[in-house]
Design an enzyme around this catalytic site. Structure first.
Site, PDB file in Angstrom:
ATOM      1  N   GLU A  73       0.944  -1.164   0.032  1.00 30.43           N
ATOM      2  CA  GLU A  73      -0.122  -0.179  -0.003  1.00 30.43           C
ATOM      3  C   GLU A  73       0.714   1.280   0.013  1.00 30.43           C
ATOM      4  O   GLU A  73       0.771   2.029   0.898  1.00 30.43           O
ATOM      5  CB  GLU A  73      -0.980  -0.097   1.123  1.00 30.43           C
ATOM      6  CG  GLU A  73      -1.912  -1.292   1.141  1.00 30.43           C
ATOM      7  CD  GLU A  73      -3.115  -1.052   2.133  1.00 30.43           C
ATOM      8  OE1 GLU A  73      -2.842  -0.325   3.022  1.00 30.43           O
ATOM      9  OE2 GLU A  73      -4.099  -1.764   1.926  1.00 30.43           O
ATOM     10  N   GLU A 126      -6.180  -7.666  -1.268  1.00 31.59           N
ATOM     11  CA  GLU A 126      -6.857  -7.931   0.428  1.00 31.59           C
ATOM     12  C   GLU A 126      -8.338  -7.690   0.111  1.00 31.59           C
ATOM     13  O   GLU A 126      -8.787  -6.569  -0.231  1.00 31.59           O
ATOM     14  CB  GLU A 126      -6.011  -6.989   1.216  1.00 31.59           C
ATOM     15  CG  GLU A 126      -4.758  -7.124   1.335  1.00 31.59           C
ATOM     16  CD  GLU A 126      -4.026  -5.929   2.372  1.00 31.59           C
ATOM     17  OE1 GLU A 126      -4.956  -5.425   3.329  1.00 31.59           O
ATOM     18  OE2 GLU A 126      -2.910  -5.787   2.459  1.00 31.59           O
TER      19      GLU A 126
HETATM   20  C1  GAL Z   1      -4.438  -2.922   4.792  1.00 27.69           C
HETATM   21  C2  GAL Z   1      -2.788  -3.462   5.062  1.00 27.69           C
HETATM   22  C3  GAL Z   1      -2.719  -4.687   5.636  1.00 27.69           C
HETATM   23  C4  GAL Z   1      -3.544  -4.808   6.896  1.00 27.69           C
HETATM   24  C5  GAL Z   1      -4.979  -4.489   6.691  1.00 27.69           C
HETATM   25  C6  GAL Z   1      -5.786  -4.173   7.892  1.00 27.69           C
HETATM   26  O1  GAL Z   1      -4.226  -1.488   5.059  1.00 27.69           O
HETATM   27  O2  GAL Z   1      -2.153  -3.522   3.854  1.00 27.69           O
HETATM   28  O3  GAL Z   1      -1.519  -4.941   6.061  1.00 27.69           O
HETATM   29  O4  GAL Z   1      -3.046  -3.819   7.787  1.00 27.69           O
HETATM   30  O5  GAL Z   1      -5.028  -3.159   6.169  1.00 27.69           O
HETATM   31  O6  GAL Z   1      -5.525  -3.291   8.525  1.00 27.69           O
END
Ligand code: GAL
Length: 593
Positions: free
Chosen positions: A142, A310
């Site tokens: 990110e 994700e």
């Molecule tokens: C995203 C990040 C993950 C994890 C997830 C939940 O922003 O890439 O590593 O932190 O959020 O907070």
């Protein structure tokens, strides 16, 4: 099409891995993403490397036939590095250093940090560049998350001065373009130009920092270029040893508006696009049209199938949690991604963490590691994907409508917002939402892209358009395209200064209109009536005078009642619509119809 999971082998006893991999196999999980926050395992002390743990994890995954997206671990430089090289820390607008303890605390322009990344990334690429389990790479994690694109350290200042020199060649040209004659800001050399840290009047004009708008916009461009350059360098380190494709997980439009990376530029360095999709969590619940818009944006950056790297898989939050996804939601979210052109959906995360900040950020499995309701739903999706692969395969919407997404315009609007509630990405969303409600696919394009494949192009609030952009829009319309322009378009130059032409500036001829007066809405609502039915405007009203255009709508209140708010102009074989005011959602829907 397939599903995957974000996996952290380093968080669990090795004895557990086998159980995890068997469960993944049973759920038809084909791919895991690993390693994005593991620098202190790879290099526990400076210059001493240990790859044994990753060797074991990759070999074990390979044994179970699970493919891997391997990450470069630059998102979390270890504590020893911060202590030894504190200058790598990112500095905020007040010049305060970000401290270790969380993540993304480094400056993209720090030469020491870049060197450290180069050493480790090269070793990782060399070691795993042909590993049979690995199939793709993720750069960092990110990029720009949590306002980390724009750093305000001294090294950034030096590099920004160099960047300006390359761009303007002489300081006189910079003075002219920035209009430094205002407020006695004339510079005698590039070494006098400071980066726009918080100015003296910061409290009272917080969104401009009280700084010169030309300087601010250039700084935003420079910071975006710095992240893109960092990514390019990481890609080169990987490509020296591996031919597996490379991506990085991008953020949704609202978050990226704040962090400011030009994703069109970034995507040029990547082989495929991916993003992180959280819908109901501690910080709110996203509207379905917003999620769809974000999928469409990510699809549009490479104009090919993308991944969700994700995808929310449970109740989420850091200190407080949003609701648990009710039965069927994980399927809904997955198929909404797939319908928008995703061919891989990776759930965050496999098992909920026992320790660390994200103990409440639920994955597919709860803390106890036992398969439950969400695991069953994901297994169902996994089975369905295998069947769908035999029938429909990856879906890639073919859009006939496009919205221009201009990062320059977005950043210019963020510096000078026109009215309190105007936000470029929200305004774009109002167009997308209307087509979403009609079930019509929409692509996003940059102002430099070929538009000839689209029947209809929207250019919401395209505040700055250079000659090349005006020419390509004109050619598109001459050849039969339909273009819709709106208020706050074509009125600034690329240096973020107003043009001396009557509004809509560079678009006056195309639109066939003039705007001699306009009314920022502040705290009122103006009504109008036209091809969109009855409407209300709460942001902006251009009072339009036709030159060659004809009216499609008029205001019905205020001192400009009876004056045009929307027009159409025949131009070549096509037509140019001009919408001088914002419309409420229902009127936007009728307009889209
Ligand atoms: C995203 C990040 C993950 C994890 C997830 C939940 O922003 O890439 O590593 O932190 O959020 O907070």
């Amino acid at each position: 099409m397939r599903i995957g999971a974000d996996y952290y082998p380093e968080h669990w006893e090795k004895e557990r891995w086998k159980t995890d991999f068997e469960l993944m196999n049973q759920a038809h999980i084909k791919v895991v993403r690993i390693g994005e926050f593991t620098w202190s395992l790879y290099e526990p002390v400076e210059g001493k490397f240990d790859f044994s743990w990753m060797d074991e994890a990759l070999d074990a995954l390979h044994e179970y036939g699970i493919k891997v997206v391997l990450c470069t671990p630059s998102a979390t430089p270890p504590k020893w590095m911060i202590d030894r090289y504190p200058d790598i820390l990112q500095r905020d607008i007040y010049g305060r250093a970000k401290l270790s303890g969380t993540r993304k605390h480094y400056c993209f322009n720090s030469s020491v940090y870049r060197k450290k990344c180069h050493i480790l990334n090269t070793k990782i690429a060399e070691r795993y560049g042909h590993h049979p389990a690995v199939e793709a790479w993720q750069v960092d994690n990110e990029l720009g998350w949590s306002n980390t694109t724009r750093c305000y350290c001294d090294e950034c200042q030096d590099k920004f001065r160099f960047w300006l020199k390359q761009k303007y060649k002489t300081i006189d040209r910079l003075n002219e373009k920035y209009g430094t004659v205002v407020w006695s800001q004339i510079y005698n050399g590039f070494d006098e130009v400071n980066i726009p840290r918080a100015g003296a009047c910061y409290e009272s004009c917080h969104d401009t920092q009280g700084q010169n708008p030309g300087l601010l916009l250039d700084y935003y461009r420079f910071c975006s270029d710095s992240v893109v350059d960092f990514t390019k360098e990481t890609c080169e380190d990987i490509r020296a040893y591996s031919s597996y494709p490379i991506s990085t997980n991008m953020l949704d439009a609202a978050v990226n508006s704040g962090t400011g990376i030009n994703y069109f530029d970034l995507s040029e360095k990547l082989d495929f696009a991916t993003w992180d999709n959280y819908i109901e969590f501690q910080w709110g619940v996203a509207e379905d049209a917003t999620v769809s818009r974000d999928h469409a944006l990510i699809r549009s950056y490479k104009k090919k199938p993308f991944w969700v790297m994700e995808q929310q898989a449970g109740a989420c939050g850091w200190s407080k949690m949003g609701p648990t996804p009710t039965p069927g939601k994980l399927r809904l979210w997955t198929y909404s991604a797939v319908a928008n052109g995703a061919d891989t959906v990776v759930y965050f995360r496999w098992r909920t963490a026992l320790f660390g900040l994200e103990q409440y950020w639920h994955g597919i499995l709860n803390h106890d590691g036992k398969p439950g309701r969400r695991y069953e739903e994901i297994s169902q999706i996994g089975r369905e994907m295998e069947l769908l692969n035999q029938t429909v395969g990856t879906l890639m919407p073919k859009a006939r409508v496009a919205i221009i997404k201009s990062f320059d315009s977005e950043w210019s609007h963020s510096i000078h917002r026109h009215v309190e509630n105007f936000q470029y990405d929200n305004y774009e969303l109002s167009f997308y939402r209307a087509f979403y409600r009609l079930g019509i696919a929409v692509d996003f394009i940059s102002e430099k892209e070929d538009m000839s494949g689209y029947d209809l192009v929207f250019a919401p609030a395209l505040i700055m358009a250079d000659t090349e952009t005006v020419e390509s829009l004109s050619a598109y319309v001459k050849n039969g395209g339909s273009l819709l322009l709106t208020f706050r378009s074509g009125i600034k130059d690329e240096f973020n200064a107003m043009l001396p032409e009557t509004v809509p500036g560079v678009f006056a001829e195309l639109a066939g209109i003039q705007v001699n007066d306009y009314d920022p809405q502040m705290e009122k609502q103006t009504t109008s009536s036209g091809v969109f039915g009855e409407a209300k405007s709460t942001l902006w009203c251009d009072i339009i005078e036709e030159t060659t255009a004809r009216p499609l709508g008029v205001y019905t209140s205020d001192f400009y009642a009876g004056k045009s708010c929307m027009t159409v102009n025949e131009y070549g074989n096509g037509e140019v619509y001009y919408l001088g005011c914002d419309l409420d959602d229902d009127a936007m829907l009728r307009l889209a119809e």
